[in-house]
Motif scaffolding. Structure first.
Motif, PDB file in Angstrom:
ATOM      1  N   SER A  80      20.430  38.237  16.393  1.00 24.79           N
ATOM      2  CA  SER A  80      19.594  39.001  17.332  1.00 24.79           C
ATOM      3  C   SER A  80      19.829  38.552  18.765  1.00 24.79           C
ATOM      4  CB  SER A  80      18.113  38.846  16.971  1.00 24.79           C
ATOM      5  OG  SER A  80      17.618  37.572  17.344  1.00 24.79           O
ATOM      6  N   THR A  81      20.366  37.337  18.917  1.00 17.83           N
ATOM      7  CA  THR A  81      20.659  36.816  20.257  1.00 17.83           C
ATOM      8  C   THR A  81      22.126  37.004  20.623  1.00 17.83           C
ATOM      9  OG1 THR A  81      21.124  34.590  19.418  1.00 17.83           O
ATOM     10  CG2 THR A  81      18.855  35.082  19.969  1.00 17.83           C
ATOM     11  N   PRO A  83      23.998  40.163  21.308  1.00 16.54           N
ATOM     12  CA  PRO A  83      24.272  41.594  21.523  1.00 16.54           C
ATOM     13  C   PRO A  83      25.753  41.874  21.724  1.00 16.54           C
ATOM     14  CG  PRO A  83      23.247  40.606  23.461  1.00 16.54           C
ATOM     15  CD  PRO A  83      23.148  39.587  22.361  1.00 16.54           C
ATOM     16  N   SER A  91      20.490  44.305  17.969  1.00 17.06           N
ATOM     17  CA  SER A  91      19.938  43.049  18.466  1.00 17.06           C
ATOM     18  C   SER A  91      18.427  43.155  18.630  1.00 17.06           C
ATOM     19  CB  SER A  91      20.592  42.681  19.803  1.00 17.06           C
ATOM     20  OG  SER A  91      19.962  41.566  20.383  1.00 17.06           O
ATOM     21  N   ARG A 405      23.612  34.137  25.691  1.00 18.00           N
ATOM     22  CA  ARG A 405      22.701  34.819  24.769  1.00 18.00           C
ATOM     23  C   ARG A 405      21.280  34.316  24.965  1.00 18.00           C
ATOM     24  NH1 ARG A 405      20.136  31.400  20.604  1.00 18.00           N
ATOM     25  NH2 ARG A 405      21.681  29.915  19.873  1.00 18.00           N
TER      26      ARG A 405
END
Length: 509
Positions: A80-81, A83, A91, A405
């Motif tokens: 999710s961190t 992208p 993300s 990130r």
């Protein structure tokens, strides 16, 4: 790593993705080439009935990850961190996985604390609550010390979590190997390196002694930061599977109405969170690398309190200077300098055209710097920047991704508090302060002083090195070329002498 049991786990992963209608989501997010799509479908569709069925109320991928357990949930949180790897839309979806895992019973946690610390919980704590927060690796309990009445947070690892993660990591490595083998284009993103980074982060979280050390270092390095606090450790009540620290009272960053009701200025809070993150990364070189909303509280006095230190980032002095100059170059719109920094640091191959690269960077910076405060997005900057660097042959750098990130996550937290925050206005004084301290005459004076201090430790050996060099010069059978190590030392001595002269000159300025 690639045994039959790991192949079986990989097949079951594909089957679970298929059963929850998530395989297509994954393939599209990664823009998978045809060969990968065929292989993935081959591992999933025929065995769909073997897959785990997830929560139908969740989006397909989140449902699949949730069904496969803590390691997959944690992988989703890490992705999710990223992208740059999974895309902006996915993300954002994966962020829902933060702190989603169901808690395990209080009695199991108490038994773990008593075994790990060799104590009776009732003898040490006058209170020990039900779980107040549960994540993929551990959960937290509120407690009160019997002797002092001090309120503390007790973090306890999930039962058997180490064994479960070890099995899943083997399957992750096999999957990364398959992707790199079938898709050479994917190697730029280093799938196995991503898993290695993920494993390293998680292994740190699976030994709470390491997180305790990070918490203690972070607390020490940020003591002078106004408006920021890290709870103090209780070392006697901490070990490999248990961690105890001061209780942090406050509101979560997503409790906007309560923050307003408490009278806090959300603009100040947003700017403080963003500025302090940059300060920790650039000035300290040690920063919190998991600053999502669940890991930040707003204390009653308005202080920002950072929690959960399992994932921390560290940057050496040289890397910090490079990043500062890149940021500063964008802020000043000096794209030629940004390009030069990339080349000098070896981030972009030297055979590429620096003027073309500078022009491409201008195409990244100008549209974004011309936007209104509310429209500027670090995520968009990074998305464009990755496209440019890929075109010019820059390989993905783990430490660069780690910092960038986290910056995206921190920006998201700050923007949730104050949507119109201008990240460049907040970043400028922090970066300029760093530039002033670390680039220029003062920095040169400090660096050369350190060099001379180090050289002084080897002073007694310099006559021997010089004698060896001169003896080698006298040998007729060899060309009059000094041995490599001796020549290096002589150049070092000459450089130090020159540096000393420069220092002497600067000190008189």
């Amino acid at each position: 790593m690639r045994g039959p049991h790991n192949l079986w786990r990989l097949i079951r992963t594909g089957a679970t993705l298929e059963r929850n209608d998530a395989m297509g989501v994954v393939l599209e997010a990664f823009n998978a080439p045809t060969i990968i799509r065929i292989a993935a479908r081959g591992l999933g569709k025929p065995f769909k009935w073997l897959g785990y069925k997830g929560d139908p109320s969740l989006p397909p991928l989140l449902s699949a990850l949730d069904a496969m357990g803590p390691a997959y949930v944690k992988l989703g949180q890490i992705l999710s961190t990223r992208p740059d790897v999974v895309g902006e839309d996915l993300s954002r979806q994966l962020k829902i996985l933060q702190d989603r895992m169901p808690p395990f019973p209080r009695e199991v946690a108490i038994a773990s604390v008593e075994k790990e610390l060799n104590i009776r919980v009732d003898d040490v704590f006058s209170e020990f609550s039900e779980p107040v927060a549960a994540a993929s690796i551990a959960q937290v309990h509120y407690a009160r010390l019997r002797d002092t009445g001090q309120e503390v947070a007790v973090k306890v690892l999930r039962p058997n979590i180490e064994r479960n993660f070890r099995k899943d990591f083997d399957a992750f490595y096999l999957g990364a190997w398959v992707i790199e083998t079938l898709s050479p284009a994917s190697r730029r993103l280093h799938p196995r390196a991503v898993i290695e980074h993920f494993e390293g982060s998680v292994r740190g979280e699976l030994d709470l002694r390491l997180e305790s050390a990070s918490a203690s270092e972070y607390e020490a390095s940020t003591q002078g930061d106004e408006g920021f606090r890290v709870p103090k450790m209780h070392w006697k009540l901490s070990d490999r599977r248990v961690m105890t620290l001061d209780w942090a009272e406050g509101l979560s960053c997503n409790e906007i109405e309560k923050i307003d009701a408490a009278g806090h200025d959300r603009r100040i809070l947003a700017e403080r969170i963003l500025a302090l993150f940059l300060k920790h990364a650039l000035h300290n070189g040690f920063f919190h690398a998991d600053m999502h909303q669940g890991n930040i509280k707003i204390a009653p006095d308005g202080y920002v309190v950072a929690l959960d230190y399992g994932i921390m980032g560290r940057l050496d002095a040289y890397t910090r200077r490079v990043y500062a100059e890149i940021l500063y170059g964008f802020i000043r719109k000096d794209y030629r300098h940004v390009a030069e920094v990339h080349f000098e640091a070896g981030y972009v191959p030297m055979d590429r055209d620096i003027d073309e690269f500078a022009s491409a960077l201008r195409a990244v910076g100008e549209p974004i710097l011309g936007m209104s405060a509310g429209d500027i997005s670090m995520g968009r900057v990074l998305s464009y920047l990755f496209e440019v660097t890929e075109r010019f042959g820059m390989e993905t750098r783990t430490e660069l991704i780690h910092l960038q990130r986290t910056m995206v996550v921190v920006e998201g937290v700050a923007r949730s508090l104050y949507p119109d925050i201008n990240i460049w206005d907040v970043a400028r004084p922090v970066v300029e302060g760093y530039i002033k301290q670390n680039i220029g005459p003062r920095a040169l004076f400090r660096d050369m002083s350190r060099t001379l201090r180090i050289l002084s430790h080897f002073g007694p050996r310099l006559p021997e090195i010089a004698q060896t060099f001169l003896a080698e010069q006298q040998r007729p059978q060899r060309p009059p070329e000094p041995p490599k190590h001796a020549a290096n030392w002589l150049w070092f001595v000459a450089g130090a002498a020159l540096g000393a002269a420069m220092i002497a000159g600067l000190s008189r300025l």
